[in-house]
Write an enzyme that holds these catalytic residues in place. Sequence first.
Site, PDB file in Angstrom:
ATOM      1  CD  GLU A  45       1.402 -54.024  16.182  1.00 53.73           C
ATOM      2  OE1 GLU A  45       0.206 -54.349  16.267  1.00 53.73           O
ATOM      3  OE2 GLU A  45       2.057 -53.564  17.148  1.00 53.73           O
ATOM      4  CE  LYS A 114      -1.841 -56.457  18.464  1.00 53.36           C
ATOM      5  NZ  LYS A 114      -1.535 -55.013  18.274  1.00 53.36           N
ATOM      6  CB  CYS A 150       2.216 -55.696  19.491  1.00 52.23           C
ATOM      7  SG  CYS A 150       2.500 -54.191  20.476  1.00 52.23           S
ATOM      8  CB  SER A 176       5.212 -51.131  22.386  1.00 55.18           C
ATOM      9  OG  SER A 176       4.908 -50.879  23.736  1.00 55.18           O
ATOM     10  N   GLY A 294       9.900 -15.572  28.731  1.00 58.24           N
ATOM     11  CA  GLY A 294      10.829 -15.401  29.833  1.00 58.24           C
ATOM     12  C   GLY A 294      10.518 -16.344  30.979  1.00 58.24           C
ATOM     13  CG  ASP A 297       5.483 -23.886  31.355  1.00 59.45           C
ATOM     14  OD1 ASP A 297       6.028 -24.886  31.863  1.00 59.45           O
ATOM     15  OD2 ASP A 297       4.517 -23.300  31.870  1.00 59.45           O
TER      16      ASP A 297
END
Length: 557
Positions: A45, A114, A150, A176, A294, A297
């Site tokens: 698309e 579309k 789509c 998508s 440390g 995350d």
Amino acid sequence: MTDRLMIALAQINPTVGDLTGNVSRIKDRYLEAVAQGADLVLFSEMVVSGYPPEDLVLKPFFLDKVEAAVQSLVELTAGRDTGMIVGAPWRVDGKRHNAALLIVDGEISAVRCKHELPNYGVFDEKRVFEPGALLGPVDFKGVRIGIPICEDMWFPDVTECLEECGAEMLLVPNGSPFEVDKSDQRMQNAVARVTESGLPLAYVNQVGGQDELVFDGGSFVLNGDCSMAVQMPACEEAMELTTWERGKKGWACQSGAKVAPPERLENMYRVVVLGLRDYVNKNGFPGIILGMSGGIDSALSAAVAVDALGADRVHCVMMPSPYTSRESLEDASSACALLGVSLDEVGIKPAMDAFQQMFAPLFGDRAADVTEENIQARSRGLTLMALSNKMGYMVLTTGNKSEMSVGYATLYGDMCGGYSVLKDIYKTDVFRLCRWRNEGKPVTWKDIMLGPDGPVMPERIISKPPSAELRPDQKDEDSLPPYDVLDDILYCLVEGEKSVEEIVARGHDPQTVQRVWRMLDLAEYKRRQAPPGVKITSRAFGRDRRYPITNAFRKIL
């Protein structure tokens, strides 16, 4: 009329607005398919403009350039037997459409627009496009081909119209974006359309990162009996030449390559790697810089960055304060050693002392509180932004969805940065991803993941209690419920939009649920100022979930 078609399915990685680069990619794949004997090449698309182009399509000048780019594709097909279907924003009778163009032998032989324009979550196509009419199939070499675009595949109307008008197969170009478990939704909708119509269906999805969205490819072909004929890989560019033959029961695609979809954690990890890689590369950054605390995350963020960009483009900085433990210093150093990245150290105590001196006349004898904690976080943010300015590297933010949900983050401090790979990943999944990645890089990743084959962080980073280390002996659970409790409540509030009563019925304490809901609402102003990050869930903060900052609706139990 032919009884055999060779159709190449091309899932490529376009960049929004890079018309020259996108057309070059299209041409390369088209000529490759020509050399392989393809009759038709199906692209995704709006591959010409990149998807989603958003308000770029409101510029007539941009649409002029799109038309010129398409004309170069038209010229490429002149005198050739191989056609192509490409997606592009397209003007029809002065109106803008999300269109698929069938280009054959030097001309645009058909345009299909579309019909079902998505207007939810990250999509707002109704703002910029007009819906296309319900039209029948296009003709290619005597074969009647339906081209739902789509979202057209997610509802029955377009397929029903095509089937009633004599379509013999469905070729579906898609843009998508990834969400956890969305591949199952796509397949269910494809199966529904095939079951309703009895027609075989080829689904070609875009691949690559575009701001917060990541398109994960995974193109496939279903035959009229819903059997899987082809399954293309996730999260990488690929092209598959498929063979279609007309039989007594209509058209069918011969069985071809089938690449099994990744499991949940691998899928999530591959998506954040691809999202970061494309964000950095498409925006021209030489590399990234991040604060290495440390903790878990920053360790996971660094691992993703090295897998995406290579160790030579990742720069880590440890910024200890008087509250930083020796254990954290050791863990940060060990993680960087495993990843093969350099680790610099810039202590922030001089900045803390300077701010204390600066504010002493105004703060007077007021006791230390969260103000001083935020000064530490902002000193680190200032340090990273200064290094970013000087070196040109983008700051990678390391906060996760649990923290961003409840505001357990400091504006202009640890929220500083240009991008985040954990923004839509809850803390409990951060732990799962770390354990999964620490087991070693899958063999199939050798050429697409640039980090080490083995562990990427010491086990202690995963097993120790999380802490911001902004005061003595601080732990996250001093301020927050345990993460397994917090994340379940947040999932119910954010993804599920459940009431307090429904969440309590799951076994949660009413006061805890009320407290989490309050923190979630109060932190909206912070999230509005957060950097973009990879969308993983069905309700990522930002365009997926739009809540007012000024919001007095909070249920009191």
